[in-house]
Design a protein around this motif. Sequence first.
Motif, PDB file in Angstrom:
ATOM      1  N   SER A 113      10.191  14.958  45.486  1.00 51.03           N
ATOM      2  CA  SER A 113      11.306  15.746  44.964  1.00 51.03           C
ATOM      3  C   SER A 113      12.016  15.013  43.829  1.00 51.03           C
ATOM      4  N   MET A 114      12.144  13.693  43.938  1.00 51.35           N
ATOM      5  CA  MET A 114      12.802  12.928  42.875  1.00 51.35           C
ATOM      6  C   MET A 114      11.890  12.740  41.663  1.00 51.35           C
ATOM      7  N   LEU A 115      10.589  12.589  41.899  1.00 53.74           N
ATOM      8  CA  LEU A 115       9.653  12.492  40.771  1.00 53.74           C
ATOM      9  C   LEU A 115       9.623  13.802  39.989  1.00 53.74           C
ATOM     10  N   ALA A 116       9.771  14.925  40.695  1.00 52.14           N
ATOM     11  CA  ALA A 116       9.861  16.222  40.010  1.00 52.14           C
ATOM     12  C   ALA A 116      11.120  16.276  39.148  1.00 52.14           C
ATOM     13  N   THR A 117      12.207  15.738  39.661  1.00 51.72           N
ATOM     14  CA  THR A 117      13.449  15.691  38.894  1.00 51.72           C
ATOM     15  C   THR A 117      13.295  14.839  37.643  1.00 51.72           C
ATOM     16  N   MET A 118      12.578  13.737  37.766  1.00 58.74           N
ATOM     17  CA  MET A 118      12.353  12.835  36.635  1.00 58.74           C
ATOM     18  C   MET A 118      11.318  13.371  35.650  1.00 58.74           C
ATOM     19  N   GLY A 119      10.526  14.365  36.059  1.00 56.17           N
ATOM     20  CA  GLY A 119       9.448  14.866  35.214  1.00 56.17           C
ATOM     21  C   GLY A 119       8.244  13.968  35.196  1.00 56.17           C
ATOM     22  N   LEU A 120       8.007  13.249  36.298  1.00 60.21           N
ATOM     23  CA  LEU A 120       6.939  12.253  36.351  1.00 60.21           C
ATOM     24  C   LEU A 120       5.755  12.681  37.213  1.00 60.21           C
ATOM     25  N   LEU A 121       5.731  13.938  37.652  1.00 58.63           N
ATOM     26  CA  LEU A 121       4.584  14.418  38.417  1.00 58.63           C
ATOM     27  C   LEU A 121       3.455  14.812  37.465  1.00 58.63           C
ATOM     28  N   PRO A 122       2.210  14.771  37.928  1.00 57.18           N
ATOM     29  CA  PRO A 122       1.088  15.160  37.059  1.00 57.18           C
ATOM     30  C   PRO A 122       1.167  16.627  36.642  1.00 57.18           C
ATOM     31  N   ASP A 123       0.449  16.964  35.586  1.00 58.61           N
ATOM     32  CA  ASP A 123       0.504  18.320  35.027  1.00 58.61           C
ATOM     33  C   ASP A 123       0.052  19.390  36.016  1.00 58.61           C
ATOM     34  N   TYR A 124      -0.837  19.020  36.954  1.00 55.40           N
ATOM     35  CA  TYR A 124      -1.340  20.034  37.874  1.00 55.40           C
ATOM     36  C   TYR A 124      -0.357  20.353  39.007  1.00 55.40           C
ATOM     37  N   ALA A 125       0.741  19.600  39.116  1.00 52.01           N
ATOM     38  CA  ALA A 125       1.757  19.910  40.121  1.00 52.01           C
ATOM     39  C   ALA A 125       2.479  21.200  39.727  1.00 52.01           C
ATOM     40  N   LEU A 126       2.664  22.086  40.672  1.00 50.17           N
ATOM     41  CA  LEU A 126       3.347  23.355  40.430  1.00 50.17           C
ATOM     42  C   LEU A 126       4.791  23.221  40.891  1.00 50.17           C
ATOM     43  N   ILE A 127       5.707  23.194  39.926  1.00 50.96           N
ATOM     44  CA  ILE A 127       7.118  22.943  40.203  1.00 50.96           C
ATOM     45  C   ILE A 127       7.928  24.206  39.924  1.00 50.96           C
ATOM     46  N   ARG A 128       8.697  24.644  40.922  1.00 48.88           N
ATOM     47  CA  ARG A 128       9.589  25.797  40.751  1.00 48.88           C
ATOM     48  C   ARG A 128      10.956  25.445  41.323  1.00 48.88           C
ATOM     49  N   ALA A 129      11.986  25.972  40.693  1.00 45.52           N
ATOM     50  CA  ALA A 129      13.338  25.752  41.207  1.00 45.52           C
ATOM     51  C   ALA A 129      14.259  26.815  40.633  1.00 45.52           C
ATOM     52  N   ASP A 130      15.211  27.240  41.439  1.00 46.40           N
ATOM     53  CA  ASP A 130      16.238  28.147  40.924  1.00 46.40           C
ATOM     54  C   ASP A 130      17.175  27.408  39.987  1.00 46.40           C
ATOM     55  N   LYS A 131      17.381  26.121  40.270  1.00 45.22           N
ATOM     56  CA  LYS A 131      18.238  25.306  39.425  1.00 45.22           C
ATOM     57  C   LYS A 131      17.829  23.852  39.553  1.00 45.22           C
ATOM     58  N   LEU A 132      17.710  23.174  38.417  1.00 40.16           N
ATOM     59  CA  LEU A 132      17.412  21.744  38.386  1.00 40.16           C
ATOM     60  C   LEU A 132      18.167  21.179  37.184  1.00 40.16           C
ATOM     61  N   SER A 133      19.388  20.732  37.439  1.00 38.56           N
ATOM     62  CA  SER A 133      20.243  20.350  36.312  1.00 38.56           C
ATOM     63  C   SER A 133      20.809  18.949  36.483  1.00 38.56           C
TER      64      SER A 133
END
Length: 337
Positions: A49-69
């Motif tokens: 969850s924190m790597l997704a916030t940092m934008g450090l997950l690989p391109d094939y990771a599917l990331i969705r969120a109603d809000k990430l600010s």
Amino acid sequence: MSLLEIRNLTVEFPTSRGLFRAVDGVDLTVPEGEVLGVVGESGSGKSVSMLATMGLLPDYALIRADKLSFDGRDLLSLNAAQRRAIVGKDIAMIFQEPTTSLNPCFTVEYQIDEALKVHTTATKAQRRERILELLTQVGIPDPASRLSAYPHQLSGGMNQRIMIAMAISCRPRLLIADEPTTALDVTIQAQIMDLLTQLQREQKMTMVLITHDMAVVSEAAHRMQVMYAGQVVEQAPVERLFTAPRHPYTGALLNALPEHATAVLGGPRKRLPTIAGVVPGIGDRPKGCLFNPRCGFVTDRCRDDAPALRAETFGGAVRCHTPLDGKGQPMAMETVQ
């Protein structure tokens, strides 16, 4: 306004058996200046969850969120260059294993200087002075002699201090510490935690402290969030969570701590309580509550219906049909409803 705000974050990874949901509808809010502890077993989705916030997950990771600010800026709408301007400067991260996170081919000075070159306009001499200041700040003895050292020439504790120096080099507003005491002996763990706590107070940083060890964050965090199988199962102020856990999983984690078991379960015990089984993976996610196969208070409703995360009057929240009372026993259904 919260510095970091996440709503309904979901992260999935494609596998040969379909999509694996590593993070499942996570909400997280961190006000400025707060220390939030995120705890749970390996595989519970804390780091992802924190790597997704940092934008450090690989391109094939599917990331969705109603809000990430962050500070009111929508991180999901930023392009790569805009995100790079924030990550490493306003948001920094200490990674789990310093020996694998540091590049073995470059010196300590080179690796700390890299962040300063990217995010500041300081001259080479100014950057070198800042690096010496950072090494002194994190407790590296004789810092000038360490500038030319390589990671393999330093101990695990020293490498962790180098990682902390890199993370705080640009004075971030948000510091994410991912298992900062992993693979360190007990005395070094205490030193690293004391250092992080001191830096957070001196620089008034907001901090998210990720760990599987609840004892590590018991004195550092203001609030704690417990994760299991990609979901948040409980969140509460630290004192409330340790004295009156509401979710059976939280209670089981606490009972596995020697000092807690001695104090709460009636004196010294020959064997500590354990949680049977493992965190579910892609092929064994149960119907209903994800914790139900391992829960000592499971009911038929738990096996059939997935509970929602429900807010509570004291400012916390729990994901359980029959949360625990203050004595570690499930509440009666009519009391919960």
